[in-house]
Write a protein that holds these residues in place. Structure first.
Motif, PDB file in Angstrom:
ATOM      1  N   THR A  24      -3.558  32.963 -38.329  1.00  0.00           N
ATOM      2  CA  THR A  24      -2.776  34.174 -38.546  1.00  0.00           C
ATOM      3  C   THR A  24      -3.685  35.355 -38.877  1.00  0.00           C
ATOM      4  O   THR A  24      -3.484  36.478 -38.393  1.00  0.00           O
ATOM      5  CB  THR A  24      -1.762  33.955 -39.689  1.00  0.00           C
ATOM      6  OG1 THR A  24      -0.869  32.888 -39.344  1.00  0.00           O
ATOM      7  CG2 THR A  24      -0.957  35.225 -39.952  1.00  0.00           C
ATOM      8  N   LEU A  25      -4.706  35.097 -39.696  1.00  0.00           N
ATOM      9  CA  LEU A  25      -5.682  36.146 -40.034  1.00  0.00           C
ATOM     10  C   LEU A  25      -6.434  36.600 -38.794  1.00  0.00           C
ATOM     11  O   LEU A  25      -6.647  37.805 -38.590  1.00  0.00           O
ATOM     12  CB  LEU A  25      -6.669  35.613 -41.076  1.00  0.00           C
ATOM     13  CG  LEU A  25      -7.750  36.590 -41.549  1.00  0.00           C
ATOM     14  CD1 LEU A  25      -7.135  37.763 -42.292  1.00  0.00           C
ATOM     15  CD2 LEU A  25      -8.758  35.866 -42.443  1.00  0.00           C
ATOM     16  N   ASN A  26      -6.823  35.666 -37.955  1.00  0.00           N
ATOM     17  CA  ASN A  26      -7.518  36.002 -36.715  1.00  0.00           C
ATOM     18  C   ASN A  26      -6.651  36.898 -35.836  1.00  0.00           C
ATOM     19  O   ASN A  26      -7.131  37.884 -35.271  1.00  0.00           O
ATOM     20  CB  ASN A  26      -7.881  34.719 -35.960  1.00  0.00           C
ATOM     21  CG  ASN A  26      -8.469  34.981 -34.594  1.00  0.00           C
ATOM     22  OD1 ASN A  26      -9.370  35.795 -34.431  1.00  0.00           O
ATOM     23  ND2 ASN A  26      -7.945  34.302 -33.581  1.00  0.00           N
ATOM     24  N   THR A  27      -5.371  36.576 -35.748  1.00  0.00           N
ATOM     25  CA  THR A  27      -4.448  37.385 -34.958  1.00  0.00           C
ATOM     26  C   THR A  27      -4.325  38.796 -35.527  1.00  0.00           C
ATOM     27  O   THR A  27      -4.283  39.794 -34.789  1.00  0.00           O
ATOM     28  CB  THR A  27      -3.054  36.728 -34.915  1.00  0.00           C
ATOM     29  OG1 THR A  27      -3.162  35.433 -34.301  1.00  0.00           O
ATOM     30  CG2 THR A  27      -2.069  37.576 -34.115  1.00  0.00           C
ATOM     31  N   ALA A  28      -4.295  38.894 -36.862  1.00  0.00           N
ATOM     32  CA  ALA A  28      -4.199  40.202 -37.505  1.00  0.00           C
ATOM     33  C   ALA A  28      -5.418  41.054 -37.190  1.00  0.00           C
ATOM     34  O   ALA A  28      -5.307  42.261 -36.906  1.00  0.00           O
ATOM     35  CB  ALA A  28      -4.047  40.032 -39.018  1.00  0.00           C
ATOM     36  N   TYR A  29      -6.603  40.455 -37.230  1.00  0.00           N
ATOM     37  CA  TYR A  29      -7.834  41.186 -36.907  1.00  0.00           C
ATOM     38  C   TYR A  29      -7.853  41.583 -35.432  1.00  0.00           C
ATOM     39  O   TYR A  29      -8.200  42.721 -35.081  1.00  0.00           O
ATOM     40  CB  TYR A  29      -9.058  40.325 -37.225  1.00  0.00           C
ATOM     41  CG  TYR A  29      -9.654  40.590 -38.585  1.00  0.00           C
ATOM     42  CD1 TYR A  29     -10.827  41.331 -38.737  1.00  0.00           C
ATOM     43  CD2 TYR A  29      -9.058  40.104 -39.743  1.00  0.00           C
ATOM     44  CE1 TYR A  29     -11.381  41.582 -39.984  1.00  0.00           C
ATOM     45  CE2 TYR A  29      -9.591  40.343 -41.003  1.00  0.00           C
ATOM     46  CZ  TYR A  29     -10.759  41.089 -41.109  1.00  0.00           C
ATOM     47  OH  TYR A  29     -11.287  41.336 -42.339  1.00  0.00           O
ATOM     48  N   LYS A  30      -7.483  40.637 -34.587  1.00  0.00           N
ATOM     49  CA  LYS A  30      -7.506  40.903 -33.139  1.00  0.00           C
ATOM     50  C   LYS A  30      -6.577  42.056 -32.777  1.00  0.00           C
ATOM     51  O   LYS A  30      -6.934  42.956 -32.023  1.00  0.00           O
ATOM     52  CB  LYS A  30      -7.091  39.626 -32.392  1.00  0.00           C
ATOM     53  CG  LYS A  30      -7.366  39.665 -30.902  1.00  0.00           C
ATOM     54  CD  LYS A  30      -6.873  38.379 -30.237  1.00  0.00           C
ATOM     55  CE  LYS A  30      -7.568  37.157 -30.773  1.00  0.00           C
ATOM     56  NZ  LYS A  30      -7.133  35.916 -30.082  1.00  0.00           N
ATOM     57  N   THR A  31      -5.383  42.032 -33.360  1.00  0.00           N
ATOM     58  CA  THR A  31      -4.400  43.080 -33.096  1.00  0.00           C
ATOM     59  C   THR A  31      -4.801  44.400 -33.758  1.00  0.00           C
ATOM     60  O   THR A  31      -4.731  45.474 -33.150  1.00  0.00           O
ATOM     61  CB  THR A  31      -3.014  42.652 -33.611  1.00  0.00           C
ATOM     62  OG1 THR A  31      -2.641  41.422 -32.988  1.00  0.00           O
ATOM     63  CG2 THR A  31      -1.973  43.719 -33.305  1.00  0.00           C
ATOM     64  N   GLY A  32      -5.243  44.315 -34.994  1.00  0.00           N
ATOM     65  CA  GLY A  32      -5.547  45.516 -35.762  1.00  0.00           C
ATOM     66  C   GLY A  32      -6.774  46.268 -35.307  1.00  0.00           C
ATOM     67  O   GLY A  32      -6.913  47.465 -35.586  1.00  0.00           O
TER      68      GLY A  32
END
Length: 317
Positions: free
Chosen positions: A192-200
C-alpha cells in the motif's frame, strides 16, 4: 553512507573476546530449549531491523536493539556487554554493510542464529554509494559499492520482510503460523505504501531532489527520481565551493527547489548550500532511528512524512 568514527577490527575483536568471556558463565539460550511461554530473544542491529522483528515477531519475541534512539547508526560503538549478549540471543537480525562494528562483532561471535537482511534481497551498485546523478557521475567523497539503504524502498523492504518471516518460522516453528500471518499483514501495508509513493510521485514538476546524506538511491530508482548528494558519504562534511556551484547549476537546470537534511545529523551543510543557491531546506528522514524529532512514531508514519516532503519539493500535481 556516513563512515565517521569506525572502530578498527582489532579493537572490535578484543571487545568480542572480553564480552564473550564475561558472559561465558551464562547459559546460551536456544530456541529449541526454551520453556513454553518464553519469548524468542531477538537482537536487532538498528531501527529498520528492529521494526521488522517487532512487526513480524509480535507477542512471541522480545526485541532489543544495538543502536539506541538518537545514535547515528554508522558511528555505533559496541560495549563488551552488547557484544557478549550476541551469544545469548536466540535470533540476530542485522544488515551487513551499514555498521562495520556490528558486522565484525557478529562474525567473530560465530553466532549460528544470525540473519543478514542484505541476503534477503538484491543489493545494487548505483555507480556510487548512493547512485550518483542521472549521468552516473561520482561526486567528491563518495565510494563505489553496494548501497545498503534497502529499507527506504518499500518493495525491497517487503522482500526482506518475507525472508525474515521465513527465518523466524524456522527458528521458532511452534509459532510459524503467527509469523506467517504477521508477515503477510506487513507486506500488504508495504504494498500500500509503494502504491502511495508511485501515485504521489508520478506527476511532478521536477524529478531531482538534493540531499546531504545520499541514502535515497533505491527510492529514487523505484519512482523514477534523481538523487543529488552534496558531499557523498558524510552528511556533515563541508562541500567544496566547486560542488556548491555544481549543485546550483543542477538546481537551475532541473528546477530543484529543496536541499534535504536528516534528523540524526546537523543541518549545517544543508543550510550552507541552500543559502548559497537560493533553495529551501526540509527534512527527508533516512529512517535509521526514531527520536522525538522524527516526523512520526514508526516506519510507516515517517515514510508518509517523507512522501509529503518529496511531493512538496518536487511540485507534485
Amino acid at each position: 553512507m556516513n563512515v565517521r568514527h569506525l572502530i578498527p577490527t582489532a579493537a572490535v575483536a578484543g571487545a568480542v573476546v572480553l564480552g564473550l568471556t564475561a558472559l561465558s558463565a551464562c547459559s546460551t539460550s536456544d530456541a529449541a530449549d526454551r520453556r513454553p511461554g518464553d519469548k524468542l530473544n531477538v537482537v536487532a542491529s538498528f531501527y529498520p531491523m528492529q521494526f521488522l522483528a517487532e512487526e513480524i515477531g509480535g507477542t512471541h519475541v522480545s526485541v532489543s536493539t544495538l543502536t539506541k534512539p538518537g545514535v547515528e547508526p554508522h558511528d555505533l560503538e559496541l560495549s563488551p556487554r552488547q557484544i557478549g549478549g550476541l551469544g545469548d540471543a536466540d535470533y540476530i537480525l542485522y544488515l551487513k554493510g551499514i555498521q562495520p562494528a556490528v558486522d565484525d562483532a557478529i562474525k567473530l561471535s560465530e553466532s549460528t542464529h544470525s540473519v543478514d537482511a542484505a541476503k534477503l534481497t538484491t543489493l545494487e551498485d548505483h555507480g556510487t554509494e548512493t547512485g550518483g546523478d542521472e549521468h552516473g557521475h561520482e561526486h567528491e567523497g563518495e565510494g563505489a559499492g553496494a548501497d545498503p539503504h534497502i529499507w527506504l524502498d518499500p518493495v525491497k523492504y517487503a522482500e526482506v520482510a518475507k525472508g525474515v518471516g521465513a527465518s523466524l518460522e524456522k527458528t521458532d516453528p511452534g509459532h510459524a503460523a503467527d509469523y506467517r500471518k504477521n508477515t503477510d499483514a506487513l507486506v500488504k501495508k508495504l504494498d500500500t505504501l509503494n502504491t502511495a509513493y508511485k501515485t504521489g510521485l508520478r506527476n511532478t514538476a521536477t524529478k531531482t531532489f538534493i540531499t546531504t546524506h545520499s541514502a535515497f538511491g533505491y527510492l529514487a530508482e523505484r519512482y523514477g527520481l534523481v538523487q543529488e548528494g552534496i558531499a557523498g558519504i558524510d552528511p556533515e562534511a563541508e562541500p567544496s565551493p566547486a560542488r556548491i556551484q555544481e549543485i546550483h547549476t543542477i538546481a537551475e537546470k532541473s528546477k530543484a527547489t529543496t536541499v534535504f537534511f536528516e534528523t540524526l545529523a546537523s543541518d549545517k551543510t544543508a543550510k550552507t548550500v541552500a543559502t548559497d543557491t537560493g533553495l529551501r531546506t526540509d527534512v527527508l528522514d533516512p529512517l535509521e532511528g526514531i527520536t522525538d524529532k522524527s516526523k512520526g512514531d514508526n516506519y510507516f508514519e515517517v515514510m508518509q512524512s517523507n512522501l509529503a516532503a518529496l511531493q512538496k519539493a518536487l511540485g507534485a500535481k
